[in-house]
Design an enzyme around this catalytic site. Sequence first.
Site, short mmCIF file in Angstrom:
data_model
loop_
_atom_site.label_atom_id
_atom_site.label_comp_id
_atom_site.label_asym_id
_atom_site.label_seq_id
_atom_site.Cartn_x
_atom_site.Cartn_y
_atom_site.Cartn_z
N GLY A 1 0.65 -1.10 -0.03
CA GLY A 1 0.20 -0.01 -0.01
C GLY A 1 0.72 1.00 -0.01
O GLY A 1 0.38 2.26 0.54
N SER A 2 1.96 1.22 -0.58
CA SER A 2 2.88 2.59 -0.84
C SER A 2 2.14 3.63 -1.47
O SER A 2 2.28 4.69 -1.06
CB SER A 2 4.08 2.15 -1.23
N ARG B 1 -14.99 -15.05 -10.77
CA ARG B 1 -14.60 -13.59 -10.49
C ARG B 1 -15.75 -12.59 -10.56
O ARG B 1 -15.74 -11.55 -9.86
CB ARG B 1 -13.69 -13.16 -11.96
N MET C 1 -3.92 -6.51 -7.58
CA MET C 1 -3.26 -7.61 -8.16
C MET C 1 -4.42 -8.63 -8.84
O MET C 1 -4.17 -9.70 -9.06
CB MET C 1 -2.18 -8.38 -7.68
N ARG C 2 -5.46 -8.40 -9.28
CA ARG C 2 -6.67 -8.89 -9.80
C ARG C 2 -7.20 -8.26 -11.08
O ARG C 2 -7.46 -6.80 -10.97
CB ARG C 2 -7.91 -9.09 -8.61
N ASN D 1 -5.96 3.50 -12.29
CA ASN D 1 -4.92 2.56 -12.07
C ASN D 1 -3.66 3.22 -12.15
O ASN D 1 -3.55 4.11 -13.20
CB ASN D 1 -5.07 1.14 -12.87
N HIS E 1 0.26 2.34 -13.11
CA HIS E 1 1.03 1.13 -13.57
C HIS E 1 2.64 1.69 -13.80
O HIS E 1 3.01 2.74 -14.27
CB HIS E 1 0.34 0.58 -15.11
N GLU F 1 -9.96 -4.09 -20.10
CA GLU F 1 -8.82 -4.61 -20.93
C GLU F 1 -7.52 -4.33 -19.79
O GLU F 1 -7.75 -3.31 -19.26
CB GLU F 1 -8.41 -4.04 -22.30
N ASP G 1 -4.51 -2.94 -18.35
CA ASP G 1 -3.69 -2.08 -18.39
C ASP G 1 -3.83 -1.06 -19.79
O ASP G 1 -3.11 -0.48 -20.27
CB ASP G 1 -2.06 -2.19 -18.42
#
Length: 214
Positions: A25-26, A78, A103-104, A120, A122, A156, A158
């Site tokens: 959680g940084s 899912r 990470m899902r 998000n 990345h 989709e 990323d």
Amino acid sequence: MSSQDSGPARVGGNRRLGVLISGRGSNLQAIIDAIAQQRLDAEIAVVVSNRPDAPGLDRARRAGIETVGLRHTDYPSREAFDAAMVGELRRRDVGLVCLAGFMRLLGESFVAAFPNAILNIHPSLLPAFVGLHAQRQAWEHGVKVSGATVHIVTAELDDGPIVRQAVVPVLPSDTADSLAARILVEEHRIYPEAIRVILDDGWTIDGRRFIERS
């Protein structure tokens, strides 16, 4: 929702964030700090993790933020896991969902529940080096620059319109780990900036392009 769809932000003045994490959680901490330092006008309503033992949940609790642990392996599909997360976020009136090391993959039903209102972070200059271990991918590929990207989430991997990017040079002396550490510094800088832009609603989407209105 495809990246070609356009429309207004879902937030509609709602500045309540739901942060999804899987690990330390940084980037969550960077958001917490930005709010505390009044660089970001927002409130973290809840932090949700698919790992109830994720260290990032302790960060949230120390900051007085409500946490929810939903182990994804406890759900039959899912879709069922996504529905449970959507329920937790909606019960807390979340306007913007922020993935911070989550990470899902999110399915179409989750994305549809928060149209144009999921971000998000990345660790690459998308569209290069999608997926896991992007920093190592960049280092092994021998690129001269890498960086970090904040984008609006679609179904989709990323993908989606790019809100903010930061460039990080790849040094001859770099290892994959040293490159990742310098990229992380930029992640912490640009993620709160991107959240602020989305919440302020001064933007449109044209095709794949995220356009801030002057």
